[in-house]
Write a protein that holds these residues in place. Structure first.
Motif, PDB file in Angstrom:
ATOM      1  N   HIS A 146     -41.484 -38.004 -12.884  1.00  0.00           N
ATOM      2  CA  HIS A 146     -41.254 -37.172 -14.113  1.00  0.00           C
ATOM      3  C   HIS A 146     -39.841 -36.777 -14.251  1.00  0.00           C
ATOM      4  N   LEU A 147     -39.175 -37.061 -15.327  1.00  0.00           N
ATOM      5  CA  LEU A 147     -37.727 -36.365 -15.375  1.00  0.00           C
ATOM      6  C   LEU A 147     -37.745 -34.896 -15.721  1.00  0.00           C
ATOM      7  N   TRP A 148     -36.710 -34.087 -15.093  1.00  0.00           N
ATOM      8  CA  TRP A 148     -36.531 -32.799 -15.525  1.00  0.00           C
ATOM      9  C   TRP A 148     -35.098 -32.852 -16.167  1.00  0.00           C
ATOM     10  N   VAL A 149     -35.031 -32.749 -17.564  1.00  0.00           N
ATOM     11  CA  VAL A 149     -33.819 -32.910 -18.196  1.00  0.00           C
ATOM     12  C   VAL A 149     -33.371 -31.381 -18.793  1.00  0.00           C
ATOM     13  N   ALA A 150     -32.133 -30.893 -18.546  1.00  0.00           N
ATOM     14  CA  ALA A 150     -31.643 -29.600 -19.155  1.00  0.00           C
ATOM     15  C   ALA A 150     -30.846 -29.926 -20.374  1.00  0.00           C
ATOM     16  N   VAL A 151     -31.619 -29.277 -21.386  1.00  0.00           N
ATOM     17  CA  VAL A 151     -31.004 -29.460 -22.656  1.00  0.00           C
ATOM     18  C   VAL A 151     -29.856 -28.522 -23.296  1.00  0.00           C
ATOM     19  N   VAL A 205     -35.229 -26.507 -19.551  1.00  0.00           N
ATOM     20  CA  VAL A 205     -35.484 -27.803 -18.949  1.00  0.00           C
ATOM     21  C   VAL A 205     -36.819 -28.497 -19.156  1.00  0.00           C
ATOM     22  N   LEU A 206     -36.678 -29.604 -19.808  1.00  0.00           N
ATOM     23  CA  LEU A 206     -37.992 -30.187 -20.207  1.00  0.00           C
ATOM     24  C   LEU A 206     -38.381 -31.137 -19.178  1.00  0.00           C
ATOM     25  N   ARG A 207     -39.649 -31.331 -18.950  1.00  0.00           N
ATOM     26  CA  ARG A 207     -40.286 -32.378 -17.770  1.00  0.00           C
ATOM     27  C   ARG A 207     -40.934 -33.494 -18.853  1.00  0.00           C
ATOM     28  N   ILE A 208     -40.157 -34.602 -18.520  1.00  0.00           N
ATOM     29  CA  ILE A 208     -40.722 -35.623 -19.279  1.00  0.00           C
ATOM     30  C   ILE A 208     -41.320 -36.589 -18.610  1.00  0.00           C
ATOM     31  N   SER A 209     -42.771 -37.080 -19.075  1.00  0.00           N
ATOM     32  CA  SER A 209     -43.529 -37.971 -18.198  1.00  0.00           C
ATOM     33  C   SER A 209     -43.001 -39.527 -17.980  1.00  0.00           C
ATOM     34  N   LYS A 238     -42.075 -27.299 -19.868  1.00  0.00           N
ATOM     35  CA  LYS A 238     -40.478 -26.972 -20.021  1.00  0.00           C
ATOM     36  C   LYS A 238     -40.503 -25.673 -19.017  1.00  0.00           C
ATOM     37  N   VAL A 239     -39.437 -25.630 -18.405  1.00  0.00           N
ATOM     38  CA  VAL A 239     -38.797 -24.261 -18.013  1.00  0.00           C
ATOM     39  C   VAL A 239     -37.887 -23.428 -18.838  1.00  0.00           C
ATOM     40  N   ASP A 240     -38.200 -22.372 -19.238  1.00  0.00           N
ATOM     41  CA  ASP A 240     -37.178 -21.688 -20.089  1.00  0.00           C
ATOM     42  C   ASP A 240     -36.335 -21.105 -19.369  1.00  0.00           C
ATOM     43  N   VAL A 241     -34.881 -20.973 -19.857  1.00  0.00           N
ATOM     44  CA  VAL A 241     -33.823 -20.597 -19.039  1.00  0.00           C
ATOM     45  C   VAL A 241     -33.044 -19.601 -20.288  1.00  0.00           C
ATOM     46  N   PRO A 242     -32.857 -18.314 -19.812  1.00  0.00           N
ATOM     47  CA  PRO A 242     -32.223 -17.281 -20.586  1.00  0.00           C
ATOM     48  C   PRO A 242     -30.597 -17.556 -20.824  1.00  0.00           C
ATOM     49  N   ALA A 243     -30.265 -18.626 -21.068  1.00  0.00           N
ATOM     50  CA  ALA A 243     -28.943 -19.047 -21.401  1.00  0.00           C
ATOM     51  C   ALA A 243     -28.937 -20.291 -22.166  1.00  0.00           C
ATOM     52  N   PRO A 244     -28.402 -20.390 -23.485  1.00  0.00           N
ATOM     53  CA  PRO A 244     -28.687 -21.623 -24.254  1.00  0.00           C
ATOM     54  C   PRO A 244     -28.176 -22.848 -23.777  1.00  0.00           C
ATOM     55  N   HIS A 245     -26.813 -22.708 -23.000  1.00  0.00           N
ATOM     56  CA  HIS A 245     -26.215 -23.844 -22.723  1.00  0.00           C
ATOM     57  C   HIS A 245     -26.742 -24.359 -21.125  1.00  0.00           C
ATOM     58  N   THR A 246     -27.930 -25.025 -21.208  1.00  0.00           N
ATOM     59  CA  THR A 246     -28.340 -25.225 -19.734  1.00  0.00           C
ATOM     60  C   THR A 246     -27.742 -26.686 -19.318  1.00  0.00           C
ATOM     61  N   SER A 247     -27.230 -26.875 -18.354  1.00  0.00           N
ATOM     62  CA  SER A 247     -26.395 -28.104 -18.179  1.00  0.00           C
ATOM     63  C   SER A 247     -26.981 -28.864 -16.945  1.00  0.00           C
ATOM     64  N   CYS A 248     -27.652 -28.549 -16.059  1.00  0.00           N
ATOM     65  CA  CYS A 248     -28.357 -29.477 -15.077  1.00  0.00           C
ATOM     66  C   CYS A 248     -29.398 -28.936 -14.252  1.00  0.00           C
ATOM     67  N   ALA A 249     -30.078 -29.660 -13.536  1.00  0.00           N
ATOM     68  CA  ALA A 249     -31.172 -29.125 -12.581  1.00  0.00           C
ATOM     69  C   ALA A 249     -31.195 -30.025 -11.341  1.00  0.00           C
ATOM     70  N   VAL A 250     -31.485 -29.505 -10.335  1.00  0.00           N
ATOM     71  CA  VAL A 250     -32.095 -30.095  -9.076  1.00  0.00           C
ATOM     72  C   VAL A 250     -33.089 -29.427  -8.081  1.00  0.00           C
ATOM     73  N   PHE A 251     -33.852 -30.518  -7.669  1.00  0.00           N
ATOM     74  CA  PHE A 251     -34.960 -29.606  -6.592  1.00  0.00           C
ATOM     75  C   PHE A 251     -34.310 -29.634  -5.219  1.00  0.00           C
ATOM     76  N   ALA A 252     -34.329 -28.351  -4.984  1.00  0.00           N
ATOM     77  CA  ALA A 252     -33.815 -27.880  -3.608  1.00  0.00           C
ATOM     78  C   ALA A 252     -34.722 -27.049  -2.692  1.00  0.00           C
TER      79      ALA A 252
END
Length: 306
Positions: free
Chosen positions: A211-216, A222-226, A234-248
């Motif tokens: 599944h892709l996790w895409v910052a919008v 961040v959307l989870r795409i099958s 999705k994961v909600d983020v309290p900042a409109p300009h969401t730029s990237c994500a990584v599992f850490a």
């Protein structure tokens, strides 16, 4: 703020840093040293931090480079490669910074997002006036062009088995996929994987179930795409300009999300005062350890880990 309100949410990410970044981007997990690296593009800075209590990220070091820092990757030995404006910059394990030759040109063009492929070659795209590139840069800085017709080359990630490359063209809201020959670094013909209806896809990562996790950008999520191209969560983020994500983290179960203040009006900044910070959320999903850069000091051929 969010056009994806009907999508099931996995929760709201919590703020993880006390500092805001103008164009925070490109977080990566360095499993050898147990740290997170991310860039502030226009500042030409790479930041390094570690997890502390409650999912917070404590920034520890900052490395400054000669111009912009579109993306960063790390080798097993700890060397860094940074996508500068027109060339790659290198930081060796002693902290010395050197620069390669120009690989692209144009006063309005710069390198943007980039990552190592499953054999550690650096793949990086460009941002500019149009006709943008996605290229593979080998150890000797020879270049192979994968795409030359993009509007804004952005996030990229390989499937869990390393045999498919997903890549984003932001202004067309498109996510592409192609076969990828890990032995040669040759990409097959691309096809459209999915296209977003709202917001602009930016950076992304992938989990073990492909599944892709895409910052919008513009949507604060961040959307989870099958694997079939469907938005499933999705994961909600309290900042409109969401730029990237990584599992850490050691178990790759914490999603680290970068955001930016770039392009926000004063009113938007007042409404979203946490913009530009890093955010984290613990998830049931588990990520894939992304490849390390092959490095310059010695032959290294990192591979994807289960």
């Amino acid at each position: 703020m969010n056009s994806y309100e009907s999508i099931p949410t996995l929760g709201t990410a919590r703020v993880a840093t006390g500092t805001s970044y103008f164009l925070g981007e490109g977080p990566i997990w360095d499993p050898v040293r147990g740290r997170i690296l991310w860039v502030d593009i226009m500042a030409g800075a790479v930041h390094s931090g570690r997890f502390v209590h409650g999912g917070a990220v404590e920034a520890e070091e900052r490395y400054d480079f000669p111009d912009t820092a579109g993306a960063v990757a790390v080798s097993a030995a700890g060397e860094l490669v940074v996508a500068g404006t027109h060339r790659l910059h290198y930081r060796d394990v002693a902290g010395e910074i050197s620069s390669g030759g120009p690989l692209i040109e144009g006063s309005e063009r710069r390198f943007n997002d980039g990552k190592p492929d499953p054999r550690g070659r650096f793949v990086v795209g460009t941002k500019g006036p149009g006709g943008e590139l996605l290229i593979r840069v080998d150890r000797d800085e020879s270049v192979e062009v994968l795409d030359d017709d993009l509007t804004l080359s952005n996030g990229l990630v390989w499937s869990a088995d390393g045999l498919r490359l997903f890549s984003i063209d932001t202004m067309t809201q498109s996510i592409y996929v192609r076969d990828y020959d890990t032995a040669t670094g040759t990409g097959g013909q691309r096809s459209l994987f999915t296209r977003l209806a709202h917001g602009y896809p930016d950076g992304m990562t992938i989990d073990r179930d492909d599944h892709l996790w895409v910052a919008v950008w513009g949507e604060g999520c961040v959307l989870r795409i099958s694997p079939h191209g469907e938005i499933v969560a999705k994961v909600d983020v309290p900042a409109p300009h969401t730029s990237c994500a990584v599992f850490a983290g050691p178990e790759l179960t914490t999603l680290v999300i970068t955001t930016a203040t770039e392009g926000l009006t004063l009113q938007q900044l007042e409404e979203h005062p946490l913009s530009g910070r890093l955010f984290t959320i613990a998830l049931n999903a588990k990520g894939v350890q992304q490849p390390l850069w092959a490095g310059r000091s010695r032959a290294q051929t990192p591979t994807l880990e289960g």
